[in-house]
Design a protein around this motif. Structure first.
Motif, PDB file in Angstrom:
ATOM      1  N   LEU A 112       0.769  -1.312  -0.110  1.00 26.55           N
ATOM      2  CA  LEU A 112      -0.021  -0.057   0.087  1.00 26.55           C
ATOM      3  C   LEU A 112       0.892   1.324   0.012  1.00 26.55           C
ATOM      4  O   LEU A 112       0.634   2.260  -0.653  1.00 26.55           O
ATOM      5  N   VAL A 140      -1.844   1.701  -9.021  1.00 29.58           N
ATOM      6  CA  VAL A 140      -2.413   1.002  -8.141  1.00 29.58           C
ATOM      7  C   VAL A 140      -4.000   1.441  -8.477  1.00 29.58           C
ATOM      8  O   VAL A 140      -4.241   2.603  -8.283  1.00 29.58           O
ATOM      9  N   GLU A 198      -7.685   2.210  -7.826  1.00 24.51           N
ATOM     10  CA  GLU A 198      -8.181   2.829  -6.571  1.00 24.51           C
ATOM     11  C   GLU A 198      -8.868   1.803  -5.754  1.00 24.51           C
ATOM     12  O   GLU A 198      -9.126   1.685  -4.814  1.00 24.51           O
ATOM     13  N   GLU A 237      -6.704  -0.334  -3.991  1.00 17.29           N
ATOM     14  CA  GLU A 237      -6.044   0.245  -3.083  1.00 17.29           C
ATOM     15  C   GLU A 237      -7.133   0.131  -1.830  1.00 17.29           C
ATOM     16  O   GLU A 237      -6.985  -0.403  -0.624  1.00 17.29           O
ATOM     17  N   GLN A 253     -10.174   7.252   1.028  1.00 17.15           N
ATOM     18  CA  GLN A 253     -10.869   6.667  -0.403  1.00 17.15           C
ATOM     19  C   GLN A 253     -12.080   7.530  -0.530  1.00 17.15           C
ATOM     20  O   GLN A 253     -12.351   7.484  -1.724  1.00 17.15           O
TER      21      GLN A 253
END
Ligand SMILES: Nc1ncnc2c1ncn2[C@@H]1O[C@H](COP(=O)(O)OP(=O)(O)OP(=O)(O)O)[C@@H](O)[C@H]1O
Ligand SMILES: [Mg+2]
Length: 210
Positions: free
Chosen positions: A54, A61, A63, A66, A105
């Motif tokens: 991470l 990466v 989303e 992640e 996020q």
């Protein structure tokens, strides 16, 4: 029923989470409580490997990837560390938890908030913190505190970090009983005093909305 308790420390990178977590741990231990100091992502074991991906992975990466990696780490952390400690009657002090996923996020990467919340519920099996501290600080100050060596999340731009900060404030408004916003521009000692007051109140009277 156990007397365990679950406290989380949230806010921008460099806002002082770890500093305050350690001071709170010393304080609670001095009062005779058994404390577990832990963090996300990557408390130990499998989580440490997820943390490396991470924060250090250099390629692109996705989303959603992640988000799912943070959540996978959380599920492992809840089942193997947090819940067993609470059940033993310990006070768990955790650096970042579900609110980080909503703030970073959800608000930061602008993913669907309802979906993030549902995924958090799945990852935690609905385990919520009893108390959460959000250390509120402007982006410039927090970036100065982080210094030059930034990880993948810290390297995001100012707009991203502003969305994260406002996200935390929005979450705190929605759950004022659980989440206490503290002005993190104060000195380490002043902040610790505020943290102690909130924890003491909780230990004496349970949840409140002051
Ligand atoms: N209230 C404060 N005033 C000034 N400096 C502070 C304060 N709190 C912490 N610091 C300093 O800022 C730096 C970052 O603090 P700390 O590591 O506790 O933040 P953090 O939120 O855990 O950061 P990260 O998200 O990067 O882990 C440290 O050098 C710490 O000593
Ligand atoms: Mg830290």
């Amino acid at each position: 029923m156990s007397n365990g308790m679950f406290i989380t420390f949230e806010g921008a990178d460099g806002c002082g989470k770890t500093t305050q977590q350690m001071l709170a741990a010393d304080y609670l231990e001095s009062k005779g409580y058994e404390v577990l100091i832990t963090r996300e992502p990557g408390a130990k074991g499998l989580g440490e490997d997820i943390r490396k991906i991470l924060l250090d992975y250099k390629g692109p990466v996705s989303e959603r990837c992640e988000s799912l990696l943070f959540l996978a780490d959380r599920a492992q952390h809840v089942d193997n560390m947090i819940l067993p400690a609470i059940e033993k009657g310990q006070i768990v002090l955790c650096d970042r938890y579900t609110d980080s996923t909503v703030a970073y996020q959800g608000y930061g990467r602008q993913q669907n908030l309802e979906r993030i919340k549902k995924l958090n519920d799945f990852a935690t099996n609905l385990l919520k913190p009893d108390l959460t501290f959000v250390f509120n600080i402007d982006v410039e100050t927090s970036m100065q505190r982080v210094g030059k060596e930034k990880d993948r999340m810290e390297s995001e731009g100012k707009e991203f970090h502003n969305r994260v900060r406002n996200g935390y404030l929005e979450i705190a408004k929605q759950e004022p009983e659980r989440i206490k916003v503290i002005d993190a521009s104060m000195s380490i000692e002043e902040i610790h005093e505020e943290v102690k007051k909130v924890i003491d109140f909780y230990l004496n009277y349970g949840k409140h909305s002051q």
